[in-house]
Design an enzyme around this catalytic site. Structure first.
Site, PDB file in Angstrom:
ATOM      1  CG  ASN A 162      -1.584   4.353  -0.228  1.00 50.24           C
ATOM      2  OD1 ASN A 162      -2.234   5.933  -0.340  1.00 50.24           O
ATOM      3  ND2 ASN A 162      -2.021   3.674  -1.181  1.00 50.24           N
ATOM      4  CB  SER A 209      -0.867  -0.242   0.999  1.00 54.88           C
ATOM      5  OG  SER A 209      -1.528   0.985   1.597  1.00 54.88           O
ATOM      6  N   GLY A 210       0.369   2.233  -0.929  1.00 52.13           N
ATOM      7  CA  GLY A 210       1.425   2.988  -1.096  1.00 52.13           C
ATOM      8  C   GLY A 210       2.753   3.528  -2.181  1.00 52.13           C
ATOM      9  CB  THR A 226      -3.938   3.037  -7.013  1.00 55.93           C
ATOM     10  OG1 THR A 226      -4.760   1.855  -6.629  1.00 55.93           O
ATOM     11  CG2 THR A 226      -5.383   3.216  -8.091  1.00 55.93           C
ATOM     12  CB  SER A 262      -4.560   2.083   0.986  1.00 50.53           C
ATOM     13  OG  SER A 262      -4.818   0.284   0.812  1.00 50.53           O
ATOM     14  CB  SER A 263      -6.386  -0.854  -3.748  1.00 50.64           C
ATOM     15  OG  SER A 263      -6.525   0.250  -4.823  1.00 50.64           O
ATOM     16  N   GLY A 323      -0.614  -5.350  -2.216  1.00 52.11           N
ATOM     17  CA  GLY A 323       1.130  -6.193  -2.505  1.00 52.11           C
ATOM     18  C   GLY A 323       0.836  -7.178  -0.813  1.00 52.11           C
ATOM     19  CD  GLU A 329      -1.628  -5.306   3.988  1.00 52.80           C
ATOM     20  OE1 GLU A 329      -2.509  -4.625   2.882  1.00 52.80           O
ATOM     21  OE2 GLU A 329      -2.334  -5.580   4.451  1.00 52.80           O
TER      22      GLU A 329
END
Length: 949
Positions: free
Chosen positions: A157, A107-108, A112, A160-161, A384, A386
Site C-alpha cells: 500500500n 494494508s491496502g 483509511t 499504509s497506516s 488488519g 498481517e
C-alpha cells in the site's frame, strides 16, 4: 433491499445472510465476485459491511448520495458506508447513547479511505454553525497531519497506516459535531531507522525535502535530494509515481495553520524531523582501542543546533554509556556496533515521542471545553491481520490486537442477537462458535503468557538473547495446542519452521514469527546519559517529551509489549461501553488493478477477517427479519385479504398474508414487532411471487385499455396516466416535505423551549413547559399516595417544584379529610384519648412508644377502682393515692380527662418531693424489684417498688 433480489443471479445478494449455502466459502466468494464485477463494492452480513477496494474512482460518494442515505432506514437502500454512518448517527441522536465504527482489514484494503469518507459524511450532513465549522475543519484536517507522520509506502500500500487510530467525534444535543479526541496505538518506530526493499520511511521526511521552502531547508541544514540521507534510501524507492510529496506538503502546511500550531511549534517540529535525518547520517569509526568515535562532526553540529543541546555532551553521549561502578556512575566507551544501536535508539525514541506529542496537540485543538454532556461516535481505523514472508515483533503485536478485536466482535454480535430475540419474545437457542479466548490467554496471561515471558527475558539479569527467549517459550507454553516451534513440531511440520521461529495458530490460521529482534524491539531503552541530554534540550517539544522526572525514577519503564497490551485493554473497555458497527475492508489483488479479483488472496482475507464465522453466528437463527409494517407494505398484493388495503394491525395482516402464501411453521416466527424468516429460499419464493404478481397486474391494465381504445388513444391515455402519476407523486412528495418541515419546526421550538425552560413563561418556552407539565401530571396520576401514612411523592422537574409542593399539600389534606370522615364515633373518642396521652407522656416516660398501638378499653378503669363518676376525686388532693395497674397510660389519661386537669400531671424519674398538709415535705422514691411493694425506708423516705427485672 428486497427489490434487488430479482437480479440475484447476475449481481448476487446484498446481504450474505441471504445465501442459501451460507456455510460454503465458495458461495461466499462467488457472491462477492458477482457484485465486484458490477462495481457493487459493498455487501452486508446483517449489519456488518464488507467493502472491496475498487482501485478506481466510483461516483457513489457525492453530496447527492450523502443526502440520499441521510435519515433512511438501514435496509431501504443498497449497502453503503453512508448507511453504516447514518444508522450510527440516528440511533445515537434518538437513544442518546455512544457508538463506535470498527474499520479493519489488511494494508491496502481501503481502511483509511473508509474512515475519511465517514468523516466527510458527518461534515456534510450534520447541523453546523460558523463556530462549529472550525471544529469540522480541524476534524477533517487532522487526517493529513497524522498520515504525514504516521503513514508510509509499503509493498502492499502506498499510503499504509503504520499506527492504530481511534477517534471519538463528540456531538452536542442537537447532533452537531463539537469536538473530538484521538488515541494512537503502536507507531512503527523501527521504520524510522530501517525499511524493507520497496518501502519508504514516513511520508513527512519526503514531503519536507520535496515541498519545503528553500529558506526552511537551509535553516534545517537539509538538501532536497532524499538520496543524501541514510534513513531514506534503504528501501530504494524514495520517489513513487503515485505519491505527490510536494502537493501533500502544501496540504499538511495548511492543516497545521487550521489546527492551531504556532510558528514556534512548527519550528521545533521540523527541527526534530531534520534531526532524525541528520542522526541517520552520523558514521562511527573505531579508534586504536576499539572504541567508537565520530570523525565528521557536521551532522552532530546540526543536531546540536536544532535540538538545543550542548555539542560536546551530545557527542559524548552517542559514544559512551553511563554505568554504575562501586556506587558511582562512570562513562564506559561504546564499540562501533553499540554506538550505531545508541544512535538508532535515539532516532526511534525522538520520533515515537514526537508522534505522541503531535496527537496530544491535535487533541488540544479538538477539545470541547463545554461541560455539558455529549454523545460520541468513535472511529477505529486499526491495522488488519498481517501475514508477511517474515513476521516479526510488529506483526506479533498487530495480530494479537486483531485476536482481541475478533473476540469482541463475536461476543457483541451474539449479545445483540440475543437481545433482539428477547425483545421480540422469541426463544434464544445457544450458538456454538470458536471462542478464541484460548489464543488471547496464550499471548496475554499474567506470568504465563508470551508477553510475560518476553518481559522476563528483557528484564532478567545476565545475558538474554532471542534464542534464550525461544527456549523459555518452549519450556513454559510448549504444551499449548496453539503453539509450536521446530523443536516441538512433528516431522512434517518441522521442515517449514526455522530454528529461530515459533508458530501460533490464530483464529485466522497459522502465522510463523521470527524471534530475532523481539528482545531489542520490546526493550526499546535509551542509555541514561542520552536521556539526560534530551531532558535538557531547549527544543520545546523534546523538553515536553523527555521529562526530568524520568531521571529521578529508578523504576524500569514498561516494555513496548506491556504498554501495547495495557492500551489495548483500555481500548476494549472503551469499545465495550459503546454500541458497535463494523466495516471489514478487503483488498481484491496485490497489483492495485481495477476489476481484478484474486480468489486466493480474497479467500485468505475472508478467513482472517472472521467473515465466515460472523456469517455463521448471524445465520444460526433467522436469515431475514423485518418490521411488520414494511413486510406488509411490500407483499400485501399477494393476498386478497390484504390487497389493496389492510385496515387492522400490521401483525395480524402479516399473519393472514403468510398463511395465504403457505409458509410452513418451521420457516418463520412472529415476534412482537417483526417477522423472522429462517431460510433465504422462503424469502426468494415470496419475492419471485411478488414480481410475477406485479407484472400480471400491469399486463391486465394494459390489456384492458388496449381492448377499449385505439393505439393512438391508448398512447394518449398512457401519457396522461404517466403525467397524472408524476403529479400525484409530486403531491405526495410535497406533502411529505411539508410534514418534515413541520416536524423540524416543532423540534426546533421544543429545543428552544428546553434552553429557556427556567425563564418566566414566554412565547419561547410556553409549549415546552406545558408539555413537561402534562407529562408530569400524567405520570403523577399513577403515583399518587393511597393513604396518609404513604409519604412518597414523584420527583418533579425543576421547573415544576413549586407546583408539585402545592399539589402534595392538597393531596395530603384530601387524604386526611377522607380519613377523618371515615371514623366512627367510638374510634374518634379513642383517638382523642390517644392525643391526650401523647401530650402527657411522649418523650417523657419509657414504654410510651410501645403503647401507641394498643387501644383503650371503655370498661377497663372499673377493674382498678370503684368510684362514682358524679363525684370526681380532685387530683390536686390525692398525693397519697398510689395506683398499681398494668395500663398506666390509659388510667392516668382517663383520670385527667375526667377531672379536666391534664396540665397537672408531672412525669418524674427516681424520686418525687411532696408536701404534707401541715406544711412539711417528704420524698417518695421509685425503684424496681421482684415484687410490687410500698414501705417506709430507714431514712424515713416512702419507697415504692414496682415489679420488674
Amino acid at each position: 433491499m428486497e427489490g434487488a433480489l430479482i437480479a440475484r443471479d447476475r449481481v448476487g445478494v446484498q446481504d450474505f445472510v441471504l445465501l442459501d449455502s451460507h456455510t460454503s466459502e465458495a458461495a461466499f466468494l462467488n457472491n462477492l465476485r458477482k457484485r465486484y464485477q458490477e462495481n457493487l463494492i459493498y455487501t452486508y452480513i446483517g449489519t456488518l459491511l464488507v467493502s472491496v477496494n475498487p482501485y478506481k474512482e466510483l461516483d457513489i460518494y457525492t453530496v447527492t448520495q450523502m443526502q440520499l442515505y441521510r435519515g433512511v432506514n438501514f435496509f431501504e437502500l443498497p449497502p453503503h458506508l453512508y448507511a453504516i454512518a447514518d444508522n450510527a448517527y440516528r440511533v445515537m441522536c434518538s437513544e442518546y447513547n455512544n457508538h463506535f465504527i470498527l474499520i479493519s482489514g489488511e494494508s491496502g484494503a481501503g481502511k483509511t479511505e473508509a474512515s475519511k469518507k465517514i468523516l466527510q459524511y458527518y461534515a456534510v450532513t450534520c447541523p453546523t454553525t460558523e463556530q462549529l465549522q472550525v471544529v469540522r475543519d480541524r476534524l477533517l484536517l487532522s487526517n493529513p497531519v497524522l498520515e504525514a507522520f504516521g503513514n508510509a509506502k509499503t509493498l502492499r500500500n502506498d499510503n499504509s497506516s503504520r499506527f492504530g487510530k481511534y477517534m471519538d467525534i463528540q456531538f452536542d444535543f442537537k447532533g452537531a459535531p463539537v469536538g473530538g479526541h484521538i488515541l494512537s496505538y503502536l507507531i512503527e518506530k523501527s521504520r524510522v531507522v530501517h525499511q524493507n526493499h520497496g518501502e519508504r520511511n514516513f511520508h513527512i521526511f519526503y514531503q519536507l525535502l520535496e515541498g519545503g521552502e528553500k529558506d526552511l531547508l537551509c535553516w534545517l541544514g537539509l538538501e532536497r535530494n532524499p538520496q543524501k540521507y541514510a534513513y531514506l534510501i534503504q528501501g530504494r524507492c524514495a520517489k513513487v509515481f503515485s505519491i505527490n510529496d510536494k502537493n501533500d506538503w502544501k496540504i499538511v502546511r495548511k492543516a497545521f495553520s487550521i489546527i492551531d500550531f504556532t510558528e514556534k511549534d512548527l519550528e521545533h517540529l521540523f527541527g526534530i524531523v531534520a534531526s532524525v535525518l541528520h542522526l541517520g547520517n552520523i558514521q562511527f569509526e573505531e579508534d586504536s582501542n576499539g572504541h567508537a568515535i565520530i570523525r565528521n562532526g557536521t551532522q552532530i553540529k546540526w543536531i546540536s543546533k536544532l535540538l538545543g543541546v550542548h555539542l560536546s555532551i551530545l557527542q559524548e553521549a552517542l559514544t559512551h554509556r553511563k554505568i554504575e561502578a562501586r556506587s558511582e556512575e562512570v562513562l564506559s566507551p561504546l564499540n562501533v556496533d553499540l554506538a550505531f544501536y545508541a544512535r538508532d535508539a535515539v532516532a526511534k525514541a525522538i520520533y515515537g515521542r514526537t508522534f505522541t506529542w503531535l496527537v496530544n496537540k491535535i487533541n488540544g485543538s479538538l477539545a470541547n471545553k463545554d461541560s455539558t454532556r455529549k454523545t460520541v461516535i468513535g472511529l477505529l481505523d486499526i491495522y488488519g491481520f498481517e501475514v508477511l514472508d517474515t513476521n516479526s515483533f510488529e506483526q506479533f503485536c498487530i495480530n494479537y490486537c486483531n485476536e482481541k478485536l475478533q473476540q469482541l466482535l463475536i461476543e457483541m454480535t451474539l449479545k445483540a442477537e440475543q437481545e433482539e430475540y428477547e425483545m421480540e419474545g422469541i426463544e434464544w437457542e445457544p450458538i456454538p462458535y470458536f471462542n478464541n479466548k484460548i489464543i488471547c490467554d496464550l499471548v496475554e496471561q499474567k506470568h504465563k503468557g508470551i508477553i510475560s515471558i518476553l518481559d522476563e527475558e528483557c528484564l532478567r539479569p545476565g545475558e538474554a538473547t532471542d534464542l534464550s527467549f525461544l527456549e523459555k517459550l518452549e519450556e513454559k507454553v510448549g504444551d499449548h495446542a496453539h503453539f509450536v516451534t521446530r523443536k516441538l513440531a512433528d516431522q512434517k511440520t518441522r521442515k517449514s519452521i526455522d530454528w529461530v521461529d515459533f508458530r501460533l495458530l490464530h483464529y485466522a490460521g497459522e502465522v510463523t514469527y521470527c524471534a530475532v529482534g523481539f528482545l531489542e524491539k520490546n526493550n526499546d531503552l535509551l542509555y541514561r546519559n542520552l536521556k539526560e541530554v534530551l531532558c535538557n534540550s531547549k527544543n520545546g517539544i523534546i523538553r515536553d517529551c523527555f521529562l526530568l522526572s524520568e531521571l529521578d525514577s529508578r523504576r524500569r519503564p514498561e516494555t513496548v509489549a506491556t504498554q501495547f497490551k495495557n492500551s489495548l485493554m483500555s481500548l476494549i473497555e472503551i469499545l465495550m461501553s459503546k454500541e458497535p458497527s463494523y466495516i471489514r475492508c478487503i483488498k481484491p489483488n496485490e497489483n492495485k488493478e481495477p476489476g481484478m479479483f484474486d480468489d486466493c488472496l480474497i479467500r485468505h482475507q475472508v478467513k482472517y477477517l472472521g467473515l465466515m464465522e460472523h456469517l455463521r453466528v448471524r445465520r444460526a437463527g433467522f436469515a431475514y427479519r423485518r418490521k411488520y409494517e414494511h413486510f406488509l407494505q411490500r407483499y400485501k398484493s399477494l393476498c386478497p385479504a390484504t390487497w389493496p388495503h389492510w385496515h387492522g394491525p400490521a401483525a395480524e395482516g402479516v399473519e393472514r398474508l403468510i398463511k395465504h402464501i403457505g409458509y410452513k411453521p418451521e420457516e418463520y416466527k412472529l415476534g412482537r414487532t417483526k417477522i423472522f424468516i429462517r431460510f433465504p429460499k422462503t424469502l426468494f419464493a415470496t419475492e419471485d411471487a411478488f414480481e410475477i404478481r406485479k407484472h400480471m397486474l400491469v399486463s391486465r391494465l394494459q390489456a384492458k385499455y388496449k381492448g377499449r381504445l385505439g393505439k393512438r388513444d391508448y398512447q394518449k391515455k398512457r401519457k396522461a396516466a404517466i403525467k397524472l402519476e408524476a403529479c400525484w407523486r409530486g403531491v405526495l412528495a410535497r406533502k411529505e416535505a411539508k410534514k418534515r418541515t413541520w416536524a423540524v419546526e416543532i423540534i426546533r421550538k421544543f429545543i428552544k423551549g428546553f434552553i429557556n425552560r427556567k425563564k418566566p413563561l414566554c412565547p419561547e418556552n410556553i409549549e415546552f413547559v406545558r408539555l413537561v407539565q402534562y407529562k408530569y401530571l400524567m405520570k403523577l396520576r399513577d403515583h399518587i399516595p393511597r393513604n396518609v401514612l404513604d409519604k412518597s411523592w414523584l420527583q418533579p422537574p425543576s421547573i415544576l417544584e413549586e407546583i408539585s409542593e402545592m399539589l402534595q399539600k392538597m393531596c395530603t389534606r384530601n387524604l386526611v379529610r377522607k380519613y377523618c370522615r371515615g371514623l366512627t364515633p367510638e374510634r374518634k373518642v379513642q383517638l382523642q384519648q390517644k392525643a391526650v396521652t401523647s401530650a402527657i407522656f411522649r418523650g417523657k416516660k419509657e414504654g410510651y412508644q410501645q403503647s401507641i398501638n394498643l387501644p383503650f378499653a371503655d370498661t377497663r378503669l372499673s377493674e382498678y377502682m370503684c368510684w362514682d363518676p358524679t363525684i370526681p376525686i380532685p387530683l390536686s388532693h390525692c398525693g397519697d393515692v398510689i395506683l398499681q395497674c398494668e395500663h398506666i397510660f390509659e388510667t392516668v389519661t382517663k383520670l385527667c380527662m375526667l377531672a379536666n386537669k391534664q396540665n397537672l400531671v408531672k412525669v418524674v424519674k427516681g424520686s418525687l418531693r411532696f408536701r404534707i398538709g401541715s406544711g412539711k415535705e417528704g420524698t417518695m422514691v421509685f425503684a424496681v424489684g421482684p415484687e410490687p411493694h410500698v414501705f417506709k425506708a430507714k431514712d424515713g423516705q416512702l419507697t415504692v417498688v414496682s415489679a420488674g427485672e
